[in-house]
Motif scaffolding. Structure first.
Motif, PDB file in Angstrom:
ATOM      1  N   PRO A  59      30.031  80.671  58.145  1.00 40.30           N
ATOM      2  CA  PRO A  59      28.992  79.949  58.885  1.00 40.30           C
ATOM      3  C   PRO A  59      27.626  80.189  58.259  1.00 40.30           C
ATOM      4  CG  PRO A  59      29.902  81.764  60.211  1.00 40.30           C
ATOM      5  CD  PRO A  59      30.676  81.723  58.937  1.00 40.30           C
ATOM      6  N   ARG A  60      26.853  79.093  58.113  1.00 42.31           N
ATOM      7  CA  ARG A  60      25.534  79.266  57.520  1.00 42.31           C
ATOM      8  C   ARG A  60      24.582  79.849  58.559  1.00 42.31           C
ATOM      9  NH1 ARG A  60      22.302  75.304  59.483  1.00 42.31           N
ATOM     10  NH2 ARG A  60      23.348  73.510  60.374  1.00 42.31           N
ATOM     11  N   LYS A  61      23.421  80.296  58.058  1.00 45.54           N
ATOM     12  CA  LYS A  61      22.429  80.863  58.979  1.00 45.54           C
ATOM     13  C   LYS A  61      21.925  79.794  59.921  1.00 45.54           C
ATOM     14  CE  LYS A  61      20.513  84.432  56.054  1.00 45.54           C
ATOM     15  NZ  LYS A  61      19.391  84.856  55.242  1.00 45.54           N
ATOM     16  N   GLN A  62      21.570  80.211  61.136  1.00 49.61           N
ATOM     17  CA  GLN A  62      21.010  79.275  62.104  1.00 49.61           C
ATOM     18  C   GLN A  62      19.566  78.948  61.729  1.00 49.61           C
ATOM     19  OE1 GLN A  62      22.690  78.727  65.714  1.00 49.61           O
ATOM     20  NE2 GLN A  62      24.137  78.702  64.029  1.00 49.61           N
ATOM     21  N   ALA A  68      12.512  65.945  60.070  1.00 51.40           N
ATOM     22  CA  ALA A  68      13.213  65.291  58.953  1.00 51.40           C
ATOM     23  C   ALA A  68      13.362  66.269  57.778  1.00 51.40           C
ATOM     24  CB  ALA A  68      12.438  64.047  58.509  1.00 51.40           C
ATOM     25  N   GLU A  69      12.342  67.078  57.528  1.00 48.66           N
ATOM     26  CA  GLU A  69      12.413  68.048  56.421  1.00 48.66           C
ATOM     27  C   GLU A  69      13.499  69.101  56.685  1.00 48.66           C
ATOM     28  OE1 GLU A  69       8.765  70.181  55.738  1.00 48.66           O
ATOM     29  OE2 GLU A  69       9.500  71.062  53.847  1.00 48.66           O
ATOM     30  N   VAL A  70      13.565  69.573  57.918  1.00 48.42           N
ATOM     31  CA  VAL A  70      14.592  70.572  58.269  1.00 48.42           C
ATOM     32  C   VAL A  70      15.982  69.954  58.110  1.00 48.42           C
ATOM     33  CG1 VAL A  70      15.564  71.986  60.144  1.00 48.42           C
ATOM     34  CG2 VAL A  70      13.086  71.834  59.863  1.00 48.42           C
ATOM     35  N   GLU A  71      16.127  68.723  58.597  1.00 47.56           N
ATOM     36  CA  GLU A  71      17.453  68.101  58.537  1.00 47.56           C
ATOM     37  C   GLU A  71      17.863  67.816  57.092  1.00 47.56           C
ATOM     38  OE1 GLU A  71      17.545  66.186  63.015  1.00 47.56           O
ATOM     39  OE2 GLU A  71      17.282  64.831  61.322  1.00 47.56           O
ATOM     40  N   ALA A  72      16.880  67.457  56.252  1.00 50.12           N
ATOM     41  CA  ALA A  72      17.205  67.203  54.845  1.00 50.12           C
ATOM     42  C   ALA A  72      17.672  68.498  54.166  1.00 50.12           C
ATOM     43  CB  ALA A  72      15.982  66.650  54.121  1.00 50.12           C
ATOM     44  N   ALA A  73      17.082  69.615  54.548  1.00 47.67           N
ATOM     45  CA  ALA A  73      17.431  70.890  53.906  1.00 47.67           C
ATOM     46  C   ALA A  73      18.674  71.542  54.507  1.00 47.67           C
ATOM     47  CB  ALA A  73      16.238  71.850  54.009  1.00 47.67           C
ATOM     48  N   PHE A  74      18.831  71.453  55.827  1.00 45.19           N
ATOM     49  CA  PHE A  74      19.894  72.233  56.498  1.00 45.19           C
ATOM     50  C   PHE A  74      20.883  71.393  57.308  1.00 45.19           C
ATOM     51  CE2 PHE A  74      16.013  74.843  56.324  1.00 45.19           C
ATOM     52  CZ  PHE A  74      16.449  75.858  55.478  1.00 45.19           C
ATOM     53  N   GLY A  75      20.662  70.115  57.369  1.00 45.61           N
ATOM     54  CA  GLY A  75      21.573  69.255  58.133  1.00 45.61           C
ATOM     55  C   GLY A  75      21.103  69.001  59.554  1.00 45.61           C
ATOM     56  N   ALA A  76      20.639  70.073  60.211  1.00 49.73           N
ATOM     57  CA  ALA A  76      20.218  69.921  61.615  1.00 49.73           C
ATOM     58  C   ALA A  76      19.343  71.097  62.023  1.00 49.73           C
ATOM     59  CB  ALA A  76      21.441  69.861  62.519  1.00 49.73           C
ATOM     60  N   VAL A  77      18.586  70.889  63.049  1.00 50.80           N
ATOM     61  CA  VAL A  77      17.942  72.027  63.731  1.00 50.80           C
ATOM     62  C   VAL A  77      19.040  72.634  64.603  1.00 50.80           C
ATOM     63  CG1 VAL A  77      16.220  72.680  65.465  1.00 50.80           C
ATOM     64  CG2 VAL A  77      15.665  70.903  63.760  1.00 50.80           C
ATOM     65  N   ASP A  78      19.331  73.918  64.413  1.00 45.35           N
ATOM     66  CA  ASP A  78      20.375  74.537  65.238  1.00 45.35           C
ATOM     67  C   ASP A  78      19.830  74.994  66.583  1.00 45.35           C
ATOM     68  OD1 ASP A  78      22.542  74.516  63.254  1.00 45.35           O
ATOM     69  OD2 ASP A  78      21.202  75.868  62.146  1.00 45.35           O
ATOM     70  N   VAL A  79      18.602  75.509  66.541  1.00 47.09           N
ATOM     71  CA  VAL A  79      17.983  76.020  67.772  1.00 47.09           C
ATOM     72  C   VAL A  79      16.565  75.464  67.861  1.00 47.09           C
ATOM     73  CG1 VAL A  79      17.300  78.082  69.076  1.00 47.09           C
ATOM     74  CG2 VAL A  79      19.268  78.203  67.514  1.00 47.09           C
ATOM     75  N   LEU A  80      16.304  74.707  68.899  1.00 44.47           N
ATOM     76  CA  LEU A  80      14.938  74.214  69.129  1.00 44.47           C
ATOM     77  C   LEU A  80      14.335  75.036  70.258  1.00 44.47           C
ATOM     78  CD1 LEU A  80      12.572  72.152  68.969  1.00 44.47           C
ATOM     79  CD2 LEU A  80      13.854  70.744  70.610  1.00 44.47           C
ATOM     80  N   ILE A  81      13.148  75.598  69.996  1.00 40.25           N
ATOM     81  CA  ILE A  81      12.451  76.325  71.071  1.00 40.25           C
ATOM     82  C   ILE A  81      11.136  75.604  71.370  1.00 40.25           C
ATOM     83  CG2 ILE A  81      11.570  78.530  71.905  1.00 40.25           C
ATOM     84  CD1 ILE A  81      13.274  79.950  69.806  1.00 40.25           C
ATOM     85  N   ASN A  82      11.091  74.937  72.503  1.00 33.03           N
ATOM     86  CA  ASN A  82       9.865  74.273  72.964  1.00 33.03           C
ATOM     87  C   ASN A  82       9.024  75.312  73.696  1.00 33.03           C
ATOM     88  OD1 ASN A  82      10.255  71.448  72.264  1.00 33.03           O
ATOM     89  ND2 ASN A  82      11.923  71.444  73.762  1.00 33.03           N
TER      90      ASN A  82
END
Ligand SMILES: NC(=O)c1ccc[n+]([C@@H]2O[C@H](COP(=O)([O-])OP(=O)(O)OC[C@H]3O[C@@H](n4cnc5c(N)ncnc54)[C@H](OP(=O)(O)O)[C@@H]3O)[C@@H](O)[C@H]2O)c1
Length: 298
Positions: A4-7, A75-89
């Motif tokens: 599993p990749r890093k979150q 978009a930059e995060v998704e291009a590099a890692f596929g998805a945001v794994d954890v969003l903290i608002n």
């Protein structure tokens, strides 16, 4: 099976207060990849707090109300890692005002930052989270999201809205293994409430003893200040709760993050409403002096 990749964690309002504490906690105690964001004018604070870009840390400008900035970062995060794994608002503001002293612009600002922007962030990260079939969405709510205090009307409205939408979301995204949590701090020992915004009319009223609502502000402001000074909860202790919530296999929807939040959630749940409201009313500081000689709740 691949390792599993890093979150990847995307955090808003990370340059100060609770956001900064969460950033430092995750940096010190996890191996997650961190995307720490702050309003463009506050980016310098990262440097002042010793946070610099590196293999694990990205620093990005993000005013959560600006659609183009939300899009660019995600978009930059998704291009590099596929998805945001954890969003903290986490980003938020609070206005001090009675209902009568708020105009529509002020209300829009409060709701925009505390409710609409987190919802926009959530809508934007969800498709990629659903595609990978896992994700975590944490939104920092407040005791103000479970009960309302006088002079904090629109702040409470914004957190109630955040709570309501997050509760619906909790059901909606479970089929994709996405967990939704509301972090509920009560008072935190911090300078957070020195940053409270006044509305035009609440500012006037607070400065003019002859104003009918003057005593509301004169009583509530020092009361809240005292509660914040005396509470044992710190940004660091709440940040620890955030880290533990992310680590849980099945985090709960509501996470009380300070002892007073825990107390009030029980109080609110188990106390009959009519007793609860009257009890709290009579505990309000100097309430008999509020209004022009009136001391009776109808
Ligand atoms: N302090 C408490 O006692 C307490 C209690 C319960 C809940 N909370 C909640 O905890 C969260 C953090 O509050 P805090 O106590 O750490 O307050 P804070 O020190 O005032 O921090 C608020 C953060 O939100 C950021 N922010 C404000 N507007 C923004 C925008 N449009 N775009 C991006 N970032 C924005 C601020 O950035 P700038 O500095 O650049 O404006 C700051 O980094 C908030 O959601 C708050 O409602 C706090």
């Amino acid at each position: 099976m691949s390792k599993p990749r890093k979150q990847t964690v995307l955090l808003t309002g990370a340059s100060t207060g609770l956001g900064l504490a969460i950033a430092k906690e995750l940096l010190a105690k996890t191996s997650h990849h961190l995307v720490l964001t702050a309003r463009p004018e506050s980016m310098l604070r990262f440097h002042n707090h010793g946070l610099t870009e590196g293999e694990r840390v990205w620093l990005r400008a993000l005013d959560v109300q600006v659609a183009a900035q939300r899009e660019a970062v995600i978009a930059e995060v998704e291009a590099a890692f596929g998805a945001v794994d954890v969003l903290i608002n986490n980003a938020g503001v609070s206005y001090r005002s009675v209902v009568e002293h708020v105009d529509s612009d002020e209300q829009e600002a409060q709701m925009g930052i505390n409710y609409q922007a987190p919802m926009e962030m959530i809508r934007r990260v969800l498709p990629a989270m659903r595609a990978q079939r896992h994700g975590r969405i944490l939104s920092v709510s407040s005791v103000g999201g479970m009960m309302a205090m006088p002079t904090m009307a629109i702040y409470s409205a914004s957190k109630f809205a955040l709570e309501g939408a997050s509760e619906a979301l909790w059901y909606e995204v479970r089929p994709w293994g996405i967990h939704v949590s509301l972090i509920q701090p009560g008072f935190i020992h911090s300078d957070g409430f020195t940053k409270v915004r006044m509305t035009r009319e609440s500012q006037f009223s607070a400065e003019h003893p002859s104003d009918p609502y003057h005593q509301h502000y004169a009583s509530m402001a020092p009361f809240i200040g005292k509660m914040m000074k005396n509470t044992p909860a710190t940004p660091h202790s709440v940040a620890r709760t955030v880290r533990k919530t992310i680590a849980r296999k099945r985090p709960p929807l509501r996470v009380t993050a300070t002892w007073d939040a825990w107390f009030f959630s029980l109080f609110r749940r188990w106390m009959p409403r009519f007793i609860y409201h009257r009890l709290l009313y009579w505990r309000l500081p100097r309430v008999k002096r509020w209004g022009p000689g009136g001391d009776n709740p109808s």
